[in-house]
Write a protein that holds these residues in place. Structure first.
Motif, short mmCIF file in Angstrom:
data_model
loop_
_atom_site.label_atom_id
_atom_site.label_comp_id
_atom_site.label_asym_id
_atom_site.label_seq_id
_atom_site.Cartn_x
_atom_site.Cartn_y
_atom_site.Cartn_z
N GLU A 132 3.30 8.64 65.71
CA GLU A 132 2.61 7.70 65.07
C GLU A 132 1.16 8.14 64.22
O GLU A 132 0.97 7.06 63.61
CB GLU A 132 2.05 7.15 66.42
N LEU A 179 -5.42 -0.21 57.49
CA LEU A 179 -5.20 -0.25 56.99
C LEU A 179 -5.73 -1.51 56.15
O LEU A 179 -5.09 -2.40 56.27
CB LEU A 179 -3.51 0.02 56.88
N ARG A 216 -2.41 5.52 55.85
CA ARG A 216 -3.64 5.72 55.21
C ARG A 216 -3.64 5.68 54.19
O ARG A 216 -4.40 5.77 52.79
CB ARG A 216 -4.80 6.00 56.44
N LEU A 254 0.42 6.83 61.28
CA LEU A 254 -0.67 5.81 60.53
C LEU A 254 -1.69 6.68 59.49
O LEU A 254 -1.80 5.54 58.50
CB LEU A 254 -1.50 5.87 61.56
N ARG A 312 -6.13 -0.66 65.68
CA ARG A 312 -7.02 0.18 64.48
C ARG A 312 -6.23 -0.22 63.68
O ARG A 312 -7.11 0.29 62.27
CB ARG A 312 -7.35 1.78 64.93
N ALA A 313 -5.35 1.00 63.56
CA ALA A 313 -4.52 0.69 62.26
C ALA A 313 -4.44 -0.37 60.86
O ALA A 313 -4.24 -0.20 60.46
CB ALA A 313 -3.06 1.17 62.11
N ALA A 358 -4.20 2.63 69.17
CA ALA A 358 -3.65 3.35 67.21
C ALA A 358 -3.36 2.10 67.09
O ALA A 358 -3.74 1.60 65.52
CB ALA A 358 -3.42 4.85 67.28
N ALA A 359 -2.15 1.91 66.97
CA ALA A 359 -2.03 0.46 66.37
C ALA A 359 -2.47 -0.87 65.67
O ALA A 359 -2.59 -1.26 64.75
CB ALA A 359 -1.00 0.27 66.81
N ILE A 411 4.60 1.61 56.18
CA ILE A 411 4.75 3.13 57.46
C ILE A 411 5.92 3.39 57.36
O ILE A 411 6.55 2.59 57.44
CB ILE A 411 4.08 2.42 58.35
N LYS A 430 3.57 -3.14 56.99
CA LYS A 430 2.83 -2.97 58.25
C LYS A 430 3.23 -3.10 59.26
O LYS A 430 2.94 -2.39 60.20
CB LYS A 430 1.32 -2.72 57.11
N LEU A 464 3.79 -1.39 62.78
CA LEU A 464 2.81 -1.34 64.55
C LEU A 464 3.62 -1.86 65.20
O LEU A 464 2.43 -1.79 66.26
CB LEU A 464 1.64 -2.44 63.75
#
Length: 127
Positions: A97, A26, A105, A101, A21-22, A18-19, A32, A47, A51
């Motif tokens: 998380e 982002l 976003r 995120l 991808r963000a 997920a981090a 965040i 950011k 992350l």
């Protein structure tokens, strides 16, 4: 016990994915949120820091709780607690998380309750 550690590892891996991808999705100036227990204690971090902090927290919690649950310290614990504690904590962190995120976003966090409004509400109830 192996399944418990495997599930914790999967949740931790999901936090890392997920981090990553963000990091791609982002914008560069995104902030965040880091929650410290309540909406009033929500801090916006850059950011890159956010992350790193979220997956690091997942690794730390999974490692510490998984280590304790697998050690002799937990020998007398109820088996359900030993098997569920680490994956449950990792799952909660994964959900937090994902929420953080998602808020990043969308571009922000909901405003906190102003101090004056909270005091007025409290004093009205005590009358």
């Amino acid at each position: 016990m192996t399944a418990s550690l495997a599930v914790s590892g999967i949740f931790t891996l999901a936090m890392i994915v997920a981090a990553v991808r963000a990091a791609i999705v982002l914008p560069a100036g995104a902030r965040i949120p880091l929650h410290a227990g309540s909406a009033e204690r929500c801090y916006l971090v850059p950011k890159r820091a956010g992350l790193v902090i979220w997956p690091a927290a997942g690794v730390a919690v999974s490692g510490v709780l998984g280590g304790i649950a697998a050690s002799s310290l937990a020998a007398d614990w109820v088996p359900g607690v030993r098997y569920v504690l680490a994956p449950a904590a990792a799952g909660v962190l994964l959900a937090f998380e994902a929420g953080a995120l998602g808020m990043a976003r969308r571009g922000g966090v909901p405003p906190a309750v102003p101090e004056g409004a909270r005091e007025r509400e409290t004093s009205a109830r005590s009358d």
